[in-house]
Scaffold this motif. Structure first.
Motif, short mmCIF file in Angstrom:
data_model
loop_
_atom_site.label_atom_id
_atom_site.label_comp_id
_atom_site.label_asym_id
_atom_site.label_seq_id
_atom_site.Cartn_x
_atom_site.Cartn_y
_atom_site.Cartn_z
N ASP A 1178 -25.55 11.23 48.15
CA ASP A 1178 -26.63 11.64 47.25
C ASP A 1178 -26.57 10.78 45.98
OD1 ASP A 1178 -27.39 14.62 45.30
OD2 ASP A 1178 -28.65 12.94 45.94
N SER A 1179 -26.97 9.54 46.13
CA SER A 1179 -26.92 8.62 45.00
C SER A 1179 -27.92 7.51 45.22
CB SER A 1179 -25.51 8.02 44.85
OG SER A 1179 -25.52 6.94 43.94
N TYR A 1180 -28.83 7.34 44.25
CA TYR A 1180 -29.78 6.22 44.38
C TYR A 1180 -29.06 4.90 44.20
CZ TYR A 1180 -30.14 4.59 39.50
OH TYR A 1180 -29.89 4.02 38.28
N ARG A 1181 -27.90 4.92 43.57
CA ARG A 1181 -27.14 3.68 43.35
C ARG A 1181 -26.71 3.05 44.68
NH1 ARG A 1181 -25.03 -0.43 42.96
NH2 ARG A 1181 -23.72 -1.32 41.33
N HIS A 1351 -19.48 3.58 45.54
CA HIS A 1351 -20.77 3.07 45.08
C HIS A 1351 -20.65 1.81 44.23
CE1 HIS A 1351 -22.12 6.88 46.56
NE2 HIS A 1351 -21.49 7.56 45.62
N GLU A 1400 -21.14 13.04 42.40
CA GLU A 1400 -20.89 11.67 42.83
C GLU A 1400 -20.72 10.82 41.57
OE1 GLU A 1400 -21.51 11.66 47.20
OE2 GLU A 1400 -20.83 10.13 45.82
N THR A 1402 -21.18 7.42 40.24
CA THR A 1402 -22.11 6.43 40.79
C THR A 1402 -21.99 5.05 40.16
OG1 THR A 1402 -23.76 7.26 39.24
CG2 THR A 1402 -23.78 8.17 41.47
N THR A 1416 -22.37 9.64 36.52
CA THR A 1416 -22.46 10.56 37.66
C THR A 1416 -23.92 10.72 38.06
OG1 THR A 1416 -22.76 12.58 36.35
CG2 THR A 1416 -20.50 11.80 36.68
N ASN A 1417 -24.12 11.33 39.23
CA ASN A 1417 -25.48 11.57 39.71
C ASN A 1417 -26.12 12.77 39.03
OD1 ASN A 1417 -23.89 13.49 40.90
ND2 ASN A 1417 -24.82 13.32 42.93
N GLU A 1441 -29.57 10.72 37.49
CA GLU A 1441 -28.40 9.95 37.89
C GLU A 1441 -28.27 8.67 37.08
OE1 GLU A 1441 -28.23 9.04 42.04
OE2 GLU A 1441 -26.91 7.32 41.73
N GLY A 1443 -27.08 5.09 37.14
CA GLY A 1443 -26.74 4.07 38.13
C GLY A 1443 -26.25 2.77 37.55
N SER A 1456 -30.72 4.96 34.18
CA SER A 1456 -30.75 6.07 35.13
C SER A 1456 -32.05 6.05 35.92
CB SER A 1456 -30.62 7.40 34.38
OG SER A 1456 -31.80 7.63 33.61
#
Length: 1850
Positions: A1178-1181, A1351, A1400, A1402, A1416-1417, A1441, A1443, A1456
Motif C-alpha cells: 500500500d504505497s504509491y512510492r 520501497h 509502510e 515509504t 510513511t504512507n 503518503e 514518497g 507526497s
C-alpha cells in the motif's frame, strides 16, 4: 532595437497610461497618491508587509502588454526607510518568450532560470551619514533593508544588455511592470537614449554630448536641484549594468565612481559575468557564446564544460640526452653551451618525468655528490629536470627513480601573454608557461613539456611545417633555444646579445630566424640568424644585425622570401631586407596615418600564378582601429579602413577599436582588440561575421592552418579557441595573473583552492584541473587559504587581517572574523574539522569552533606567534589526531607546541641553541608534524637544516643538512611517513624520510620563481607545487599496505567497459595502490547465505520457515559467527563454494554459475521455485509499470551506421509513472529524465536534448554517481528475458558501458555510495532482493532476499559502508564489511514506533550527523539515530503518503500524494536526539509549501535546498525556488494517451490532444508547452490545425479544431488563447476531424460512422453523410484537385476511411454546396482473425508525390500497403510490411512513407522501392505518426510519449 516613432525620444509611462485613473493600471493593497516635499510633486506610495499583496501594476491585466520598445527603462523611486521592496519587469524577447526581471533588497544573491532573473538591490546610504561610514568601513554597501536616510534614486536598466548577457535572448519590448511595497515612485519612463541627470542642457550643448549618445534628463524625469548645487549631492543615479569597475556580485547598486558624462552604452556586454558562486546553485540558463567565454568561474564540479582528461604524460626522448655534471650551470651562463648531441646517451631516460642524471662526460660514471651539490647543476634535457645526485652503480638507490613525473601545469604566460601558436596539424597549441613551454592537445588535454630555460619565456616561433620551434628567454641573459618539435629535444642554445628579446619570426623553410629586442641602452635591435644547419648538428650564425631608433612591436619574415621582413610599431611600418650581410630597411609612406601606433601585421594568404611572389597585400592594424592595406611590391598604402564598435558603424564618430593583433586566412580576417573582443571579418571588413567577448583585452589571435579555428589569448592569462564551424568557444587554460601564494587541497570533493597576488581566490577541480570558481577581492589580497576537512567550507585570510569562511555548497559568505589587524600569516583547520586556527603578522593567534558551518571564536592569544617569521601557507600545523598545534613563536628562534582544543602551551623548543658549533643564531622557518605513531615534529631552519624533534619532549632526534641553498619554504610528509617533500629556491626535493640510502633525495625543477608551497594530495597519488604556476606531479612510489583487490582496480589494470572514454580520476586513498595488478576472484561473486547464528535475529527480517531450511543449506558451515550481543543483528557473508544459494522465505532457490560467466549476465537457475502471489504494498512510492499489450518485434532492420534517414531530435514528455526517474547534479549541471524507454539528457544552458536508447521497456528509476560521471537506469524484462535490465552509462559520451541482469521483475530504487564504489539496487515487491555491485567491475558482490517489500534505499553520506532501506513497518540498516576481498553485510531491522500503527515506511534520506529521516504512507516523518538504530522522534508532515524526502543540513523537503511539497526547518532535531523518546516535534517548523499538479515522484535539489527540480505523476518537471516561493514548468507532457497530433502550416508549432481532455500547443523550436486548453470530464479524440488562409486580414489568426467524446467540436484561437466556437453535430464520440483545404469547412467523423460538414463561421452543420454508418470513421483527409479533374466539378478532393476497411473518395465545392462521391473502395479480410486481440485500424492517405493516388493499410489478407490509382481505378503497387500497421504518414517533401506498428516499431519506407529502415525508442505501440507539411519533420506517439524526428536524404 529602434523604438516605435510614438515612443521617441522617450515615453512617460505613468502619463501615457494615466495611472491616476486606474483604468489601464491596477493597484492592490495600500497604494496611495501623496505629495512629496522634496520633489515638489505627486508620487505614489506603496506600503505593506507582504509585497505580493501591495503593488501597482501596469497594464491592468496579465493578458495585456505595454508594448514599450525602448531599450532603457528609467525608474524614479525611493525605497521606504527600514523596509524592503520588490520590482518585477516582464520583458518579451524576439523569440516570443517572456522573461521576468526582478530586483529587490530582499534578495541576497543573483539567481537565474531560463525565464527569471533576480538581482539584489543594494541601497546606498546618504553621503556623510553613519550608515555610509559603516558601509565604507566594511568595504561593502548595506545589504538588506533600506537605510533610514535612503535617497531618491534614478535607476536606469539596459534591458537589451541584460537579456543578451544573461540569457542570450534578443530584447523585443517591455510587457508589464509591477511595483511592490515598500517604496515611493514618481515615474517610469522608457527610451532609446542615455540620459545623464547630472548634465544640464547648456552643458550638453557645449560638450557635444549628443554625439556621444548622452542626453540631459528631460524635464518630466528631472529631480529638482537647489540653485548652485549639484544633482549627485542630493540624489542617486544607478546605471545597470554598470560601466565602472567590477562590483563584488551581480547586484544593482550605486557605482563607486560617479557616472561619467559621455559614457557610451555598449551594444554588447563588455564586463565580467555573474559570480559563479551563485550560478552554480541555480538551474543553468541558456548562456550565449559570449557568456561561455567570459565566465572563468562557473565550471561544474568534476565535470567541466570542456572535459579534459589528465593523462599520463609520456615524453619521448628520440635523441641522446646530454649528460650533465655539477657546475654546468656556470658554463651555460657563460654561453659555453652545446647541442644535445654533443655527449653520449644516458643509459636511462624516464618516460615522462623531468629527470636528468649527473654523469661524468668522459667515463659516464655516476659522480659521488654531497647532499647539496646538485644546487650547482643545471638541466640540458628537453624536460623540466630531476637533478639526482648518485653514487656509483653499486650504491643503493632511492627508488623509484624518478619518483615524480610532471603531469600537468596550470598556467599561461609569465613574461607575455602574446605567445600562442598552432601546430601544423591543427591538433595542438604551443604556449609558454613561465620557464616551461607547453604543448597542449586540444581534444584530449594532454600536455607535453619543453624545458631548459632558466627564466621566463618571452617569445615563440614556428617554421612553416612545425618541425622547428624557437623560444626566447627574458631577463638580462637572454638566451634563445631551437627545438626539434616532434622529438622534443633541444637542438641549439645560444646567446642573443639582446637584453630583452620581445618578438621572434621563423621563415617558412626554417632556414632564417629573426628577432627584435632592446639593447642595454634601450635602443631597438633587429637580429637575423641563419638556422639552416641546426637540424644537421651545425651552428647558428648571425646573418645581419641592425640598431634603430624606431619602435618595433612586431616583425615577421615574408613567407615567400627568407631575406625579406616587415615590421610595424609606433608611427612606422617598415620593409626590411638582408643583402650582402647587411640589414636594410625602408619606411612605408603613411601619409595622414603617420602618427598611429601600429601593433601587428599579417600577409595576405594565397597566391595566383599571374602575380609575382612579392605582389602581396600587407595588413597592418593599430590602436586607433585603423587597418591599412599596404601594397608590398610598390611600398605604398592601397587602402585604409577604421574599424568601429557596432553601435558606431552608422555615424563613424567616436573612438575606433583598439586592435592588438591580426591574423589573415584566405577567406577571412581575425582581430583581437583592447575591448576584449575576438572578431572575424571578411577580407573587405564590411561587417563583423562572428565575435566573441572576453573579460580582458585580447593580446593575440592566430588562425589555424586549416582555417577552422582561431586561437586567442588575453591579458588575464586565459587561452582558448573559437571553432568557426560550430561557433563554440573552448577555454583551454586559465591562470593566475601573478604569483601564487598558497593552496589547499580538499579530498572528498577533490578540489583545490589557490590564492594569488592578483587578489583572486580560485577553486580548481583536481580531476580535470579546470577552474570552478573565481573570487576577486578588489581592495584586499588573499594570502592564506584552507579547506574544511569534512564540510564544503573554504576559509581565506586577507592582508587586511580579515578571515572569511565561504560555503561552496550554499554559495555564500558564512562568517567574517576580525580578530586580526594585519596580514594573515597562518590559517588551517584541524584534521577532524572541529577547530580552525589563524595567526597574523602581529603575533596574534585565534582559535575558532568550526563544528557548525558558521564558525565562532573560542580564544584569542596575543604575541604568541613570531612577528618576524614572515608569512607562509603552513605557518600553523596540526598533528594528525588534531590534538597538537605547532608554530614558530613567540620569537623566530622558538618553536611552540600547544594543545589544539584549548591553546594551552605544552612545549617550547629553542632552536638557536641546538647547534653549538654555529657562529650565528639559527632561526626556525617552517614546521611539520610527522604521522601520530612517530610522534615527531620537523623544523626547517634558516641554516638550511631540517631538525627532527620529539613532539612530546622536544629532544633532537636527528637532523638533515644541507637541504637547500636557501631556507626551506615548505615541508610536507607523506601519510605513511616514508617520503618528505621540501621546497626551496625554485626546486622541489623528495627525500627518503628514514635516510636509508647513500643518496636520499631527488631534485625536481621547472619553476621559474621560488616555490611557495608543496604538498601531497589527500590520496597520496600526486604532488602539487605552486609558485609562478600550479604544477601537478604524479607520485610514483607505492604505498606500503595494499588494499584487497576485489573492490578496487589499479590504474594499471585493464579498465572496465567504457573506462577508456571517461576522464581519468584521482582515486581515493582507500583504493588499491597504482602499479599493482588486481588478483582474479577464486570464484564468481557469490549469492549470499544467511548465517545460522542468531536465529532470533532472523525472525526480524526473514520468516520462521527459514530456520528449518537453513540447516541443510550447502556451505552453511563456512559461516563466521557474529559476536554482537544484539539479537536483531544478522551477519550475511558470501559462501566460498561452487554451489551458490539464495535464501528466500518458504522458497529455496539454488543456482550455480561457471567461474567464467560474466557477473552482470543473468544467472541460470538450477531449480525453479513455485510461483508465489505477491501482494502489491500500500504505497504509491512502489513502482508499477503501465500495462502494455504490445510486444517487441521479431526482426529489426537497423539502418547502416551513418546512413540513418531519420534522426531523433527531441522527446516531448516526462514519464510521471516512474519513481526517482529524474536526476540533476547542481555542480555539473547534468540533467536527465525518462520518457518511456528513452533517457533524455537535456542541456539547461541551450535546451538541446541527447537521447540515450538502450532500453526497450519502461524505465522505472535512475541513479547518478556523486561525481556525475556515471548514470544507472533500470527497466523491466524484455520479451523472453528472465531478468530486468540495468544499464550503466558513461555520462561524458552517452554510451552504455555495461548491462546488468539480476532482478526478476522490476527495479524499485538504486543508489550509489558516497565514494561511488558501490551501487545498491532494489527489486520490487515481486522480486524482494537487495543487490550490491562493485562499480569498478560491476560484479555482483552480494544479493540478499528479504521477506517484505522495500520501497527505497540510500547510502550514508558520511560512510560508504552504511546504507538503509525502508519497507513495511521498519527501517533496515546495513553495514558493509570487507574481509580479504569478500563483502560481509551486517543487517539490523528496526521497527517503526508502535504509536504509528501498521504503516509502510515509504521514503528515506540521511540528514546531518547521525540522523536518518523516513516518511510513511500515513504522512508522518520519523527521525532515526543511526548510531543506536532507533527512532527518537516523529511528526505529522502531510495528510497523505510521503514518497520523496530530501535533506540538506538543517532543511528537509517532503513530497507526497497530496500534490504538495513542503520545506521544513529541522535544525533543532540534532539537539532533540539527545532527549531520546521524549523528543517532541514542536521545534520542527514548516517554512514553505507549494502545491503542484500531481503526486510527487522525484526530486533533486542543490546543496542548500533553495532550488531544485521536482517531478509529478502529471508528467511535469517543475523548477522550484523556495526563496521566491515559485514553481516554473521545465518539462511538460501528457499523462494519458495522446490521441492525435497536428502541425501548424508554418511548422513553428504542433498541437496534441489526449484522453484527459486537453489540447496542448507546443513550440517546435524549444519543445516547450505554449498553451493548453482543458475540457473537463471529456476525452479529446481528434484535432486538426486550420490551413493557411487566403484572406489577408486573417493571416495572424491561427485556429485548431478538436473533437470530443461527447460529440462536440470546439474551435480554439491560438493567437487569442480562447475558445471561439462550440458545435454539437454528432450524437456519439468523434473519431476523426479535418479542415477543408481552404479552411472554410470542418469535416468530422463519429463513432457511428456519420460524417458531418460544418461551417466554422456560422456554427451550422450543412451536410451529413451516412455512407459509412455503423462503422467508426478512422481517417478524414482533404487535398486539392483541378476543378474538372476525374470528370466531376470541385476544387477539393477528400476521403473518409472507416474501420470496416472501406474508403470513400469525394469531390466537393463547398461554396456551391456540391459534394459528389468519386470512388468507393472495399478491401477484403479473413473471416476470423487469429492471434489478434483487436483488429488493426484501417488507414488511408493521399499520396503527395503521385497525384490521384491513395495509400491504404489495414487488416487484410496480407500485411501490406496498397497504392490505389483513382485514374486507373485499381491497385498499382503493393509494399510488403512485417506486421499490420497502426499508423501511417507520407512525406510531402520526398518519397518516404512512415509506418508504425503495435510491435513498438517505426519503419521508414523509401518509395517506390528502397531498403526500409526500422527505428526504436518506443515502449508501446506506435499508434501515431505524422509528417509535417514541409515533409522533413516526423512526429510519432507511443501512449503519452511524443518523439520528434528529422528526415534527411531523399
Amino acid at each position: 532595437m529602434a523604438a516605435a516613432a510614438w515612443q521617441s525620444p522617450y515615453l512617460n509611462v505613468f502619463k501615457h497610461f494615466r495611472v491616476e485613473e486606474w483604468k489601464r493600471s491596477a493597484k492592490e493593497g495600500d497604494v496611495t497618491a501623496c505629495l512629496d516635499k522634496r520633489l515638489k510633486g505627486t508620487v505614489y506610495r506603496i506600503r505593506g508587509s507582504i509585497p505580493a499583496c501591495n503593488y501597482l501594476q501596469l497594464p491592468r491585466t496579465g493578458t495585456q502588454s505595454l508594448g514599450l520598445r525602448g531599450r532603457y527603462l528609467y525608474l524614479l523611486f525611493r525605497p521606504l526607510p527600514r523596509k524592503h521592496f520588490v520590482v518585477h519587469l516582464d520583458v518579451a524577447t524576439q523569440e516570443n518568450q517572456v522573461v521576468r526581471i526582478s530586483f529587490s533588497n530582499l534578495f541576497r544573491e543573483f539567481k537565474s532560470t531560463a525565464t527569471w532573473l533576480q538581482f539584489p538591490f543594494v541601497c546606498a546610504a546618504a553621503k556623510g551619514s553613519l550608515d555610509e561610514s559603516t558601509a565604507r568601513a566594511s568595504r561593502r554597501d548595506l545589504v538588506g533593508a533600506a537605510p533610514a536616510n535612503v535617497r531618491w534614486t534614478c535607476l536606469m536598466l539596459d534591458l537589451h544588455y541584460i537579456l543578451s548577457m544573461y540569457l542570450n535572448r534578443r530584447y523585443s519590448h517591455l510587457k508589464s511592470i509591477k511595483l511592490c511595497s515598500n517604496l515611493l515612485v514618481r515615474n517610469v519612463c522608457t527610451s532609446d537614449l542615455v540620459f545623464d541627470p547630472g548634465v544640464t542642457f547648456s552643458e550638453a550643448r557645449q560638450a557635444n554630448l549628443a554625439g556621444h549618445g548622452v542626453s540631459p534628463m528631460p524635464r518630466e524625469m528631472a529631480f529638482p536641484v537647489p540653485k548652485g548645487e549639484k544633482w549627485h549631492d542630493h540624489y542617486d543615479y544607478i546605471r545597470f549594468p554598470s560601466e565602472g569597475s567590477k562590483l563584488p556580485y551581480d547586484s544593482i547598486q550605486k557605482s563607486c565612481s560617479g557616472p561619467a558624462a559621455g559614457g557610451q552604452p555598449s551594444e554588447d556586454p563588455v564586463r565580467q559575468l555573474p559570480q559563479p558562486v551563485t550560478l552554480t546553485k541555480a538551474v543553468r540558463d541558456r548562456l550565449s557564446l559570449i557568456h561561455q567565454i567570459t565566465s572563468p568561474r562557473a565550471m561544474p564540479h568534476r565535470c567541466p564544460a570542456v572535459t579534459k582528461s589528465i593523462p599520463e604524460v609520456h615524453l619521448a626522448a628520440p635523441g641522446p640526452l646530454r649528460a650533465m655534471r655539477a657546475g654546468d650551470q656556470e658554463a651555460e651562463e657563460n654561453g659555453r653551451l652545446h647541442g644535445v648531441g654533443d655527449s653520449g646517451q644516458s643509459p636511462a631516460v624516464s618516460d615522462g618525468g623531468v629527470h636528468v642524471y649527473a654523469h661524468r662526460r668522459s667515463e659516464r660514471a655516476v659522480r659521488t655528490a654531497r647532499a647539496g651539490s646538485e644546487e650547482d647543476a643545471s638541466r640540458k634535457g628537453p624536460r623540466a629536470a630531476v637533478l639526482a645526485s648518485r653514487r656509483a652503480a653499486h650504491c643503493r638507490s632511492f627508488l623509484p627513480d624518478p619518483i615524480l613525473k610532471l603531469r600537468k601545469i596550470i598556467g599561461f604566460g609569465g613574461c607575455s601573454t602574446k605567445c600562442a601558436l598552432w601546430t601544423q596539424n591543427n591538433s595542438a597549441v604551443v604556449y609558454p608557461c613561465h620557464a616551461v613551454i607547453v604543448t597542449l592537445q586540444i581534444q584530449t588535454g594532454e600536455q607535453r613539456f619543453f624545458t631548459g630555460h632558466t627564466d621566463k619565456v618571452s617569445a615563440l616561433a614556428f617554421n612553416g611545417s612545425s618541425t622547428l620551434l624557437a623560444s626566447a628567454q627574458a631577463g638580462p641573459l637572454s638566451l634563445l633555444r631551437l627545438w626539434d618539435f616532434p622529438g622534443g629535444s633541444c637542438l641549439s642554445v645560444f646567446k642573443t646579445h639582446v637584453r630583452a628579446l620581445l618578438s621572434l619570426s621563423f621563415s617558412y623553410s626554417g632556414a632564417v630566424l629573426c628577432g627584435v629586442g632592446k639593447d642595454g641602452h634601450g635602443k631597438t635591435v633587429v637580429v637575423v640568424w641563419n638556422t639552416a644547419q641546426v637540424t644537421c648538428g651545425g651552428d647558428v650564425v648571425v646573418l645581419a644585425k641592425a640598431h634603430t631608433d624606431v619602435d618595433i612591436q612586431t616583425l615577421k619574415i615574408a613567407f615567400f622570401d627568407d631575406t625579406r621582413m616587415v615590421s610595424c610599431g609606433r608611427d612606422n611600418v617598415r620593409l626590411w631586407r638582408v643583402r650582402s650581410g647587411a640589414l636594410r630597411s625602408c619606411p612605408v609612406n603613411l601619409g595622414e596615418y603617420h602618427s598611429l601606433e601600429f601593433t601587428d601585421l599579417a600577409f595576405e594568404e594565397g597566391h595566383s600564378a599571374e602575380r609575382e611572389p612579392e605582389d602581396r597585400t600587407l595588413f597592418v592594424c593599430s590602436k586607433s582601429g585603423h587597418v591599412l592595406e599596404v601594397d608590398y611590391k610598390h611600398v605604398c598604402i592601397r587602402s585604409a579602413r577604421r574599424l568601429l564598435p557596432s553601435q558606431q558603424q552608422g555615424g563613424g564618430a567616436g573612438p575606433g577599436i583598439a586592435i592588438n593583433s591580426i591574423s589573415i586566412s584566405s577567406a577571412f580576417c581575425a582581430t583581437g582588440s583592447e575591448d576584449g573582443y575576438l572578431r572575424l571579418w571578411p577580407l573587405d571588413f564590411s561587417a563583423v561575421v562572428l565575435e566573441a567577448e572576453h573579460e580582458a583585452p585580447v593580446t593575440s589571435v592566430c588562425i589555424s592552418p586549416d582555417s577552422h579555428k582561431v586561437l586567442c589569448t588575453t591579458t588575464a592569462g586565459n587561452l582558448g579557441y573559437l571553432d568557426i564551424e560550430s561557433r563554440d568557444y573552448s577555454t583551454l587554460m586559465r591562470s593566475h595573473e601573478d604569483s601564487i601564494l598558497a593552496f589547499s587541497v580538499e579530498g572528498v570533493w577533490k578540489q583545490m583552492a589557490t590564492v594569488s597576488q592578483d587578489n583572486t581566490i580560485r577553486v580548481w577541480d583536481l580531476v580535470s584541473m579546470q577552474q570552478l570558481y573565481d573570487f576577486t577581492a578588489a581592495d584586499e589580497m588573499p594570502c592564506a587559504v584552507a579547506f574544511h576537512p569534512t564540510q564544503r567550507i573554504l576559509a581565506c585570510g586577507f592582508d587586511s587581517g580579515m578571515v572569511r569562511t565561504f560555503s561552496l555548497a550554499a554559495s555564500d559568505l558564512l562568517m567574517e572574523h576580525k580578530q586580526h589587524r594585519t596580514v594573515i600569516t597562518g590559517l588551517t583547520f584541524s584534521p577532524d574539522g572541529n577547530f580552525m586556527f589563524s595567526s597574523c603578522l602581529q603575533g596574534t593567534l585565534a582559535l575558532y569552533s568550526s563544528v557548525e558551518p558558521k564558525s565562532h571564536v573560542l580564544r584569542v592569544l596575543g604575541n604568541v606567534v613570531a612577528r618576524d617569521a614572515g608569512s607562509g601557507p603552513d605557518a600553523l600545523v596540526l598533528s594528525g589526531d588534531s590534538r597538537l598545534l605547532a608554530f614558530v613563536g613567540p620569537s623566530k628562534y622558538v618553536v611552540t607546541v600547544m594543545e589544539a582544543c584549548s591553546l594551552d602551551e605544552l612545549l617550547r623548543v629553542d632552536i638557536s641553541i641546538l647547534d653549538l658549533n654555529s657562529t650565528a643564531l639559527d632561526t626556525a622557518v617552517r614546521v611539520c608534524f610527522a604521522p601520530v605513531p612517530r610522534g615527531e615534529l620537523l623544523v626547517s631552519t634558516s641554516s638550511n637544516k631540517i631538525l627532527v624533534l620529539d613532539a612530546k619532549t622536544g629532544r633532537l632526534v636527528r637532523e638533515v643538512s644541507p637541504v637547500h641553498k636557501l631556507s626551506c619554504s615548505s615541508l610536507a610528509l607523506s601519510e605513511d611517513a616514508r617520503y618528505l617533500l621540501t621546497a626551496g629556491d625554485k626546486v622541489i626535493k623528495v627525500w627518503d624520510y628514514r635516510m636509508r640510502f647513500d643518496i636520499n633525495f631527488q631534485v625536481y625543477i621547472g619553476h621559474s620563481e621560488p616555490v611557495r608551497q608543496v604538498a601531497f594530495t589527500p590520496d597520496q597519488r600526486h604532488v602539487i607545487s605552486v609558485g609562478d604556476a600550479i604544477f601537478l606531479w604524479d607520485f610514483m612510489a607505492l604505498p606500503v599496505e595494499r588494499s584487497p583487490p576485489a573492490l578496487a582496480r589499479s590504474s594499471e589494470s585493464p579498465p572496465p567497459p567504457g573506462a577508456g572514454k571517461s576522464p581519468e580520476k584521482l582515486k581515493d586513498a582507500s583504493d588499491i595502490p597504482r602499479q599493482t595488478i588486481p588478483l582474479p576472484l577464486l570464484s564468481s561473486p557469490p549469492c549470499l547465505d544467511v548465517s545460522s547464528v542468531h536465529l532470533a535475529g532472523c525472525q526480524s527480517i526473514f520468516s520462521e520457515s527459514d530456520k528449518e531450511e537453513e540447516a541443510c543449506l550447502p556451505g552453511s558451515s563456512g559461516m563466521v559467527a557474529n559476536g554482537d550481543k544484539d539479537a536483531s543483528v544478522l551477519v550475511v557473508e558470501p559462501v566460498r563454494s561452487e554451489e551458490l544459494v539464495v535464501v528466500r522465505p518458504k522458497v529455496r532457490r539454488e543456482s550455480s554459475r561457471s567461474p567464467g560467466q560474466s557477473a552482470h549476465e543473468p544467472r541460470k537457475e538450477t531449480k525453479s521455485p513455485k510461483p508465489q502471489c505477491y501482494v502489491r504494498p500500500d504505497s504509491y512510492r512502489h513502482f508499477t509499470p503501465r500495462f502494455k499489450a504490445s510486444v517487441l518485434p521479431q526482426s529489426f532492420l537497423s539502418p547502416p551506421a551513418g546512413n540513418e534517414l531519420l534522426k531523433l531530435k527531441a522527446v516531448i514528455g516526462y514519464n510521471g509513472n516512474g519513481r526517482g526517474n529524474m536526476v540533476w547534479n547542481p555542480d555539473t549541471g547534468f540533467f536527465a529524465y525518462t520518457c518511456g524507454c528513452v533517457i533524455v539528457v537535456e542541456d539547461l544552458h541551450s535546451g538541446l536534448q541527447n537521447h540515450w536508447l538502450g532500453h526497450t521497456e519502461e524505465i522505472s528509476t535512475l541513479a547518478v554517481s556523486h561525481d556525475a560521471q556515471v548514470l544507472a537506469s533500470a527497466s523491466g524484462r524484455r520479451n523472453g528475458d528472465s531478468h530486468c535490465q540495468i544499464c550503466i552509462w558513461n555520462i561524458q559520451d552517452g554510451v552504455c558501458t555495461t548491462s546488468l541482469f539480476h532482478h526478476k521483475t522490476q527495479v524499485q530504487a538504486m543508489a550509489y555510495s558516497q565514494d561511488d564504489r558501490f551501487l545498491a539496487t532494489l527489486g520490487d515487491y515481486n522480486d524482494q532482493a537487495v543487490a550490491l555491485w562493485n562499480t569498478y567491475t560491476y560484479e555482483l558482490l552480494s544479493s540478499t532476499c528479504i521477506s517484505e517489500p522495500v520501497h527505497d534505499v540510500a547510502f550514508s553520506p558520511f560512510s560508504h559502508r552504511e546504507m538503509a532501506c525502508v519497507g513495511k513497518g521498519a527501517v533496515t540498516f546495513w553495514l558493509l564489511e570487507q574481509r580479504e576481498g569478500d563483502i560481509n553485510l551486517k543487517v539490523h531491522r528496526s521497527p517503526a514506533p508502535a504509536v504509528l500503527g501498521p504503516v509502510e515506511l515509504t521514503s528515506l534520506c540521511y540528514g546531518a550527523d547521525t540522523l536518518l529521516y523516513s516518511g510513511t504512507n500515513s504522512g508522518q516523518v520519523c527521525v532515526w539515530d543511526t548510531e543506536t538504530n532507533r527512532c527518537f522522534m516523529t511528526w505529522e508532515a502531510d495528510d497523505g503518503e510521503i514518497g520523496v524526502l530530501v535533506c540538506r543540513r538543517s532543511r528537509l523537503l517532503s513530497g507526497s500524494n497530496t500534490k504538495r511539497i513542503r520545506l521544513w526547518a529541522v535544525a533543532a532535531v540534532r539537539e532533540l536526539r539527545l532527549k531520546g523518546p521524549e523528543a517532541r516535534s514542536h521545534s520542527v517548523m514548516l517554512e514553505h509549501e507549494i502545491t503542484l499538479d500531481g503526486t510527487i515522484v522525484s526530486a533533486a535539489f542543490d546543496d542548500s535546498l533553495e532550488m531544485g527540480i521536482v517531478g509529478t505523476t502529471a508528467g511535469t518537471l517543475w523548477y522550484i525556488n523556495w526563496a521566491e516561493s515559485t514553481s516554473i514548468r521545465l518539462i511538460s507532457g501528457h499523462k494519458n494517451k495522446v490521441n492525435e497530433v497536428s502541425f501548424s502550416p508554418d511548422e513553428t508549432h504542433c498541437a496534441t490532444c489526449g484522453e484527459d481532455g486537453s489540447v496542448r500547443i507546443w513550440s517546435l523550436g524549444s519543445m516547450e508547452l505554449v498553451v493548453q486548453f482543458q475540457v473537463l470530464n471529456q476525452s479529446c479524440q481528434c484535432l486538426a490545425w486550420k490551413p493557411h488562409t487566403t484572406v489577408a486580414w486573417e493571416a495572424e489568426s491561427q485556429h485548431v479544431v478538436a473533437g470530443y467524446s461527447d460529440g462536440t467540436i470546439r474551435v480554439f484561437s491560438i493567437s487569442r488563447t480562447e475558445m471561439e466556437l462550440k458545435m454539437h453535430p454528432h450524437a456519439t464520440a468523434l473519431t476523426a476531424i479535418a479542415y477543408s483545404t481552404d479552411g472554410e469547412m470542418i469535416l468530422s467523423g463519429g463513432k457511428d460512422g456519420l460524417v458531418a460538414v460544418s461551417s466554422p463561421r456560422t456554427g451550422m452543420t450543412i451536410r451529413v453523410l451516412a455512407d459509412h454508418k455503423g462503422s467508426p470513421i478512422t481517417v478524414l483527409q482533404c487535398t486539392r484537385k483541378q476543378y474538372r479533374e476525374f470528370g466531376v466539378e470541385g476544387g477539393e478532393l477528400w476521403l473518409a476511411t472507416s474501420s470496416d476497411r472501406r474508403v470513400s473518395v469525394w469531390a466537393s465545392d463547398w461554396l456551391k454546396d456540391k459534394c459528389e462521391l468519386l470512388d468507393w473502395l472495399s478491401f477484403p479480410a479473413p473471416a476470423s482473425p487469429e492471434g489478434l486481440s483487436s483488429l488493426p485500424p484501417s488507414l488511408a492517405a493521399f499520396c503527395p508525390w503521385e497525384h490521384g493516388t491513395l495509400v491504404y493499410v489495414g487488416f487484410g489478407m496480407q500485411k501490406e500497403a496498397l497504392f490505389y490509382s483513382l485514374h486507373k481505378k485499381q491497385v498499382v503497387e503493393k509494399i510488403s510490411l512485417p506486421y499490420f500497421a497502426t499508423s501511417l504518414s507520407l512525406s510531402p517533401a520526398a518519397r518516404f512513407m512512415a509506418v508504425g506498428f503495435s510491435e513498438r516499431l517505426l519503419r521508414l519506407l523509401p518509395c517506390p522501392a528502397g531498403a526500409p529502415q526500422d527505428y526504436g525508442g518506443h515502449d508501446d505501440a506506435v499508434h501515431l505518426c505524422r509528417f509535417a507539411p514541409g515533409g522533413r519533420r516526423l512526429l510519432t506517439a507511443s501512449h503519452s510519449a511524443l518523439l520528434v524526428w528529422e528526415l534527411g536524404g531523399g
